[in-house]
Design a protein around this motif. Structure first.
Motif, PDB file in Angstrom:
ATOM      1  N   MET A 113      -2.226  -4.872   0.488  1.00  0.00           N
ATOM      2  CA  MET A 113      -0.768  -4.964   0.632  1.00  0.00           C
ATOM      3  C   MET A 113      -0.375  -6.390   0.980  1.00  0.00           C
ATOM      4  O   MET A 113      -1.033  -7.040   1.790  1.00  0.00           O
ATOM      5  N   LYS A 114       0.693  -6.880   0.374  1.00  0.00           N
ATOM      6  CA  LYS A 114       1.168  -8.230   0.673  1.00  0.00           C
ATOM      7  C   LYS A 114       2.274  -8.155   1.724  1.00  0.00           C
ATOM      8  O   LYS A 114       3.279  -7.476   1.542  1.00  0.00           O
ATOM      9  N   VAL A 115       2.069  -8.869   2.824  1.00  0.00           N
ATOM     10  CA  VAL A 115       3.017  -8.897   3.927  1.00  0.00           C
ATOM     11  C   VAL A 115       3.499 -10.329   4.104  1.00  0.00           C
ATOM     12  O   VAL A 115       2.690 -11.260   4.207  1.00  0.00           O
ATOM     13  N   MET A 116       4.821 -10.515   4.163  1.00  0.00           N
ATOM     14  CA  MET A 116       5.387 -11.838   4.395  1.00  0.00           C
ATOM     15  C   MET A 116       5.973 -11.902   5.797  1.00  0.00           C
ATOM     16  O   MET A 116       6.723 -11.016   6.215  1.00  0.00           O
ATOM     17  N   ILE A 117       5.630 -12.962   6.543  1.00  0.00           N
ATOM     18  CA  ILE A 117       6.221 -13.259   7.842  1.00  0.00           C
ATOM     19  C   ILE A 117       7.240 -14.361   7.623  1.00  0.00           C
ATOM     20  O   ILE A 117       6.893 -15.468   7.207  1.00  0.00           O
TER      21      ILE A 117
ATOM     22  N   VAL B  14       1.527 -13.884   3.659  1.00  0.00           N
ATOM     23  CA  VAL B  14       2.243 -15.106   3.305  1.00  0.00           C
ATOM     24  C   VAL B  14       3.168 -15.446   4.470  1.00  0.00           C
ATOM     25  O   VAL B  14       3.955 -14.609   4.919  1.00  0.00           O
ATOM     26  N   VAL B  15       3.076 -16.663   4.969  1.00  0.00           N
ATOM     27  CA  VAL B  15       3.922 -17.139   6.061  1.00  0.00           C
ATOM     28  C   VAL B  15       4.940 -18.107   5.473  1.00  0.00           C
ATOM     29  O   VAL B  15       4.577 -19.048   4.762  1.00  0.00           O
ATOM     30  N   SER B  16       6.219 -17.871   5.770  1.00  0.00           N
ATOM     31  CA  SER B  16       7.259 -18.741   5.235  1.00  0.00           C
ATOM     32  C   SER B  16       8.236 -19.127   6.331  1.00  0.00           C
ATOM     33  O   SER B  16       8.808 -18.272   7.010  1.00  0.00           O
TER      34      SER B  16
ATOM     35  N   LYS C 223       6.072  -5.868   2.091  1.00  0.00           N
ATOM     36  CA  LYS C 223       6.814  -5.792   3.340  1.00  0.00           C
ATOM     37  C   LYS C 223       7.142  -7.203   3.813  1.00  0.00           C
ATOM     38  O   LYS C 223       6.303  -8.103   3.711  1.00  0.00           O
ATOM     39  N   ILE C 224       8.349  -7.363   4.347  1.00  0.00           N
ATOM     40  CA  ILE C 224       8.778  -8.640   4.920  1.00  0.00           C
ATOM     41  C   ILE C 224       9.154  -8.394   6.373  1.00  0.00           C
ATOM     42  O   ILE C 224       9.938  -7.490   6.673  1.00  0.00           O
TER      43      ILE C 224
END
Length: 387
Positions: A1-5, A32-34, A86-87
């Protein structure tokens, strides 16, 4: 699963979310951290944990609508390119513009973490009332499609519900950002001279003016007592100016921005935060973990850290005399400090351990992550960043 912070301030990402990111990575998630564009050092730290960094342009404290529309457009492109499952967004602009962008990406689940109400929710001038009304409208629109809105104290949650910014069934609560009990190990109280310490971005609503005025009163009676202030200047409309700090130099020892605040906490006797409002103040948790009595205000977020009379004292916000009287009590009752210090440490161990907090967060996000496998070394830099 791809999770963005998704955050705004890159310098805080390792300190506040480093263990969380590591725990996600260790469980096999693509993370992924943005944030706003970061230095190479921060990017290297994120990549060392096993996550990937993508920057975007955001004016954290600005009120420029064109800049905010640019931020929204960049987030739309980012979400379409990355297609996260998920973000998790925190702080006001990532939540508002990230939430609106996520509404247009149908397959993305959006989670907002409210880390405090901030300047826009403070009552005051006509300008503040206008900003407050606009922020409420934007919050209401951005959160209507959120999977969950996560708060760090129940009072902020009730405000959002009462103002109809979010439906109650979408809300959850965690105990702050958590603190590493390893990195912030308990330390004995130092020898005298008695030292009070405040760590914060130099903002009016952190109660820094009240701290300075109370220090002036106390030093008139106990001139040997030290009052220290650590933290960076901030471009916010509520930010203090260098002239403000310069006029306090006879009774406040301003130590500037520090990369590692632990030595300063270890050398203080009473940690002080006279803030007007907080989500749940990270610096107080750090001081509690190191084992320090706490003097803070009886306001949302701050009051969650103190059992009055047990691990510290609560005073009314914006009340210089109450703050000064509490300082005098601490000075004149030093025999109470060791018990309060121990209670602070026990309180953190019970409620605010970063592993416990992250487990709460992952449960709310419906992520199957075990939080006892991550090391705590991601917080070792302990930069002075206050959300």
């Amino acid at each position: 699963m791809k999770v963005m912070i998704l955050g705004a301030f890159p310098d805080s990402i390792i300190k506040f979310r480093g263990v969380l990111i590591e725990q996600l990575v260790l469980q096999g998630h693509d993370v992924v951290v943005s944030t706003a564009y970061a230095t190479s050092d921060i990017i290297e730290q994120i990549e060392a944990i096993g996550a990937r960094f993508v920057g975007y342009k955001v004016e954290r404290n600005g009120l420029n609508p064109l800049a905010d529309l640019s931020t929204l457009w960049q987030l739309l492109k980012l979400f379409r390119a990355e297609q996260p499952d998920k973000i998790l967004a925190y702080t006001i602009k990532p939540i508002i513009w990230g939430g609106i962008a996520a509404k247009l990406i149908a397959r993305t689940q959006f989670y907002a973490m409210i880390t405090g109400l901030g300047y826009a929710f403070e009552k005051g001038s006509f300008k503040r009332r206008l900003i407050r009304g606009l922020v409420k409208c934007l919050y209401r629109f951005s959160l209507c499609s959120a999977s969950k809105v996560i708060f760090q104290n129940n009072e902020n949650k009730l405000i959002f519900i009462d103002e109809k910014l979010v439906n109650i069934e979408k809300t959850g609560r965690v105990h702050g950002s958590g603190v590493s009990l390893t990195d912030y190990a308990q330390q004995p109280l130092p020898e005298k001279p008695i030292t009070f310490l405040l760590i914060a971005r130099l903002l009016g609503d952190k109660g820094i003016r009240e701290y300075a005025q109370a220090a002036q009163q106390v030093k008139a009676k106990y001139p040997e007592v030290n009052f220290q202030l650590v933290g960076p200047f901030d471009p916010s409309p509520d930010g203090l100016k260098s002239d403000d700090v310069r006029q306090w130099r006879e009774y406040i020892d301003y130590l500037g921005e520090q990369k590692d605040v632990r030595p300063f906490i270890e050398q203080c006797h009473i940690y002080t935060l006279p803030s007007y409002h907080e989500g749940l103040p990270r610096t107080v948790l750090e001081a509690m973990a190191i084992g320090r009595p706490i003097l803070t205000t009886d306001v949302p977020g701050c009051r969650d850290t103190v059992i009055n009379g047990e691990n510290g004292k609560l005073v009314a916000s914006k009340n210089v005399d109450a703050l000064a009287n509490a300082m005098l009590w601490f000075i004149e009752n030093s025999d109470e400090w060791p018990v309060m210090a121990q209670k602070s440490r026990e309180f953190v161990e019970t409620y605010f351990d970063v592993n416990r907090v992250n487990q709460q967060l992952f449960s709310l996000m419906e992520l199957n992550v075990k939080c006892d496998n991550a090391s705590d070394n991601t917080a070792q830099s302990a930069d002075i960043i206050v959300e």
